[in-house]
Design an enzyme around this catalytic site. Sequence first.
Site, PDB file in Angstrom:
ATOM      1  N   ARG A   1       7.966  -1.376   3.502  1.00  0.00           N
ATOM      2  CA  ARG A   1       6.565  -0.968   3.396  1.00  0.00           C
ATOM      3  C   ARG A   1       6.414  -0.072   2.172  1.00  0.00           C
ATOM      4  NH1 ARG A   1       4.974  -4.697   5.831  1.00  0.00           N
ATOM      5  NH2 ARG A   1       3.813  -4.705   7.781  1.00  0.00           N
TER       6      ARG A   1
ATOM      7  N   HIS B   1       3.687  -8.995  -1.906  1.00  0.00           N
ATOM      8  CA  HIS B   1       3.877  -8.962  -0.452  1.00  0.00           C
ATOM      9  C   HIS B   1       3.973 -10.385   0.127  1.00  0.00           C
ATOM     10  CE1 HIS B   1       3.175  -6.243   3.273  1.00  0.00           C
ATOM     11  NE2 HIS B   1       3.861  -7.319   3.624  1.00  0.00           N
TER      12      HIS B   1
ATOM     13  N   GLU C   1      -1.499  -1.196  -2.119  1.00  0.00           N
ATOM     14  CA  GLU C   1      -1.523  -2.653  -2.265  1.00  0.00           C
ATOM     15  C   GLU C   1      -2.970  -3.091  -2.242  1.00  0.00           C
ATOM     16  OE1 GLU C   1       0.845  -4.904   0.537  1.00  0.00           O
ATOM     17  OE2 GLU C   1       2.617  -3.747  -0.022  1.00  0.00           O
TER      18      GLU C   1
HETATM   19  C1  OXD Z   1       4.750  -8.148   8.223  1.00  0.00           C
HETATM   20  C2  OXD Z   1       4.533  -8.363   6.785  1.00  0.00           C
HETATM   21  O1  OXD Z   1       5.036  -7.034   8.630  1.00  0.00           O
HETATM   22  O2  OXD Z   1       3.930  -9.382   6.419  1.00  0.00           O
HETATM   23  O3  OXD Z   1       4.630  -9.115   8.981  1.00  0.00           O
HETATM   24  O4  OXD Z   1       4.923  -7.524   5.987  1.00  0.00           O
END
Ligand code: OXD
Length: 375
Positions: A288, A336, A317
């Site tokens: 993250r 992502h 993001e």
């Molecule tokens: C998730 C992502 O956590 O797409 O599913 O990052």
Amino acid sequence: MQARFVFHLLLIGAFAAPAALFPSHLIAQSAERAAQLLGELDVPEADTPVREHPGWRPPVRVLVGGGGATPERLAELQAVAPGVEIVPIRPGQAAQEAVATADALIGTCHPALLEAGTSLRWVQAFGAGVEDCLASPFIRERGILLTNVQRVLAPAMAEHVMALALSLARQLPAYRDHQRDGLWRRAGGPEVTLQGRTMLVVGLGGVGTEVAERAHAFGMTVTAIRNSDRPGPPTVSRVGQSAALHDFLREADVVVNTLPLTDETRHMFDARAFAAMKPGAWFINVGRGATVVTADLTQALEAGHVGAAALDVTDPEPLPSDHPLWRMPNVIITPHVAPNSEVNIDSRWALFRENLRRYVAGEPMLSVVDTSRGY
Ligand code: OXD
């Protein structure tokens, strides 16, 4: 193991190829592969049957959202829950009304639905990270059972990590730039091998374990930080807890962040953590963005202390187009997409179906989130 690895490498190649070169029969086979994958993935199962969870009762109405809710997939959900009303969320529909009487919500964790869903007993999140679900107070306050898809996304995410590490090692971004200009020219920096180097995986959960397996197969020494004293798998030579992070950072050539976002992990990678890294080491993030202080990473890269970074997640993001990270030659950014793959959408739905079947039957659920820990 060897054969399995060759398969992973072939897939990396396929994704890099233009769409016309991606054989459509592979996509057609994905539903079958998804069911098989779910069987192979070792998705964690709860210790106790869900019928013992406070508030469980056989569901009457289940609301279904999330990408890929095709008529076929909805019919498959219906098949494992005969007698249950399966209600798809349609774009533009006032889903808050529909959720008010639903026992379960599958494929979305939208805060407005959680708020309106006063009868909800179970929520199946669409993704692996559930910080947005838990940011709304209702899951914890109402003791709603939360499940996610962490293991299902792990193979694609681990392949993405290896693709990023290999791209840095083999200087592929520089060669792509040269190719665009028709230049047969060395990239300049030394091409290096992953073999013999040390990779630190920070966050040894479903994704981290798959990363470790692949890095080990590449001949890397793998160390890891996890949030418990459980020993690691045989592919990991040393495991520590978060208090040991900076010591482990000093030893690693490649640091891979697969952390979920929780109060404990927010900004874990700050100026002190980057200063603790070996000079020139690489930082890869598929966890993250907010586990990192972006300004501190940018500074560590500018100073050359962090040698390179590959980021699938950033904070914020999307990363603003004028952010200096975009223009650094030693940085690779992907938007992502690490969890994406043609098979994941099917395996997600295979998990949704299996969890719905288990919920209706009161059996132990798969991929249950510990809401106090946040993952
Ligand atoms: C998730 C992502 O956590 O797409 O599913 O990052």
